[in-house]
Design a protein around this motif. Sequence first.
Motif, short mmCIF file in Angstrom:
data_model
loop_
_atom_site.label_atom_id
_atom_site.label_comp_id
_atom_site.label_asym_id
_atom_site.label_seq_id
_atom_site.Cartn_x
_atom_site.Cartn_y
_atom_site.Cartn_z
N THR A 3 -111.85 -13.44 45.41
CA THR A 3 -110.71 -14.07 44.77
C THR A 3 -109.95 -15.02 45.68
N THR A 21 -109.02 -18.10 36.90
CA THR A 21 -108.67 -16.92 37.69
C THR A 21 -107.85 -15.97 36.85
N THR A 22 -108.32 -14.73 36.68
CA THR A 22 -107.58 -13.76 35.88
C THR A 22 -106.60 -12.99 36.76
N ILE A 23 -105.45 -12.65 36.18
CA ILE A 23 -104.41 -11.89 36.88
C ILE A 23 -103.87 -10.82 35.93
N LEU A 31 -102.84 -15.50 46.74
CA LEU A 31 -104.10 -15.64 46.03
C LEU A 31 -104.39 -17.12 45.84
N THR A 62 -105.36 -3.79 39.74
CA THR A 62 -105.10 -5.18 39.40
C THR A 62 -106.41 -5.94 39.26
N TYR A 109 -97.53 -13.13 45.79
CA TYR A 109 -97.03 -11.89 45.19
C TYR A 109 -95.65 -11.57 45.74
N LYS A 162 -107.87 -13.92 48.00
CA LYS A 162 -106.58 -13.30 48.34
C LYS A 162 -106.51 -13.09 49.85
N GLN A 210 -107.45 -8.89 39.94
CA GLN A 210 -107.95 -9.65 41.07
C GLN A 210 -108.36 -8.76 42.24
#
Length: 209
Positions: A108, A143-145, A136, A100, A126, A110, A102
Amino acid sequence: MTSKIIVIKDDKPIQQIALKGDVISIGRRSDCDISIKDPAVSGVHARIKKIGEDFVIKDSDSTNGVHMGGKRIKRQVLKHDDLITIGEHRLKVVINSDVTVQKATGETGKTKKGGGSAAGSGILRYLNGEDEGSELALIEGLTTIGKPGIQVAAVSKRPQGYFIIHVDGGKDKDRVPLVNGEPTGFKSRKLEDGDRIEVAGITMEYRDK
């Protein structure tokens, strides 16, 4: 799957360039691999070279410089999710990975279930997969996912709130994120508290902190 640079202007992805070959040129000139039409950008502003397994960006003695993390840099090994500032544009680094997006970076925000998140920021919770129950914190401006090569989206932090943006559909170029089961299309969509997001088979719930 290919590593790439995502060119961003005004928090919107406008171009994607695969990191192929030994050298990628960045500058205002039209023959640059990444051509940026910005008067603050030099003709050949910088170059990204592949050295072994690493990608290294080097400033080509540009007038206004290359910046990362608010600092001007001359030479820097790139990491997944790095954000490079050149003129009024930002270049987001996506390094090929089978995990993934992130999870590939340690910055990040998380946290595991019950671990809390950064105060004042929106979060993504999630709801399935190996990260089920974790959160997250949406701390960064972008922020990329998702999963590189399969599907990638980005959540943009703006004064008006958080917006989700399609970045890459993998082999299916028309594959876009779903919000509450509805396709977002190729334009940014504002997120509301409780929205459910689906990207690359991952389901997340957006919560406005």
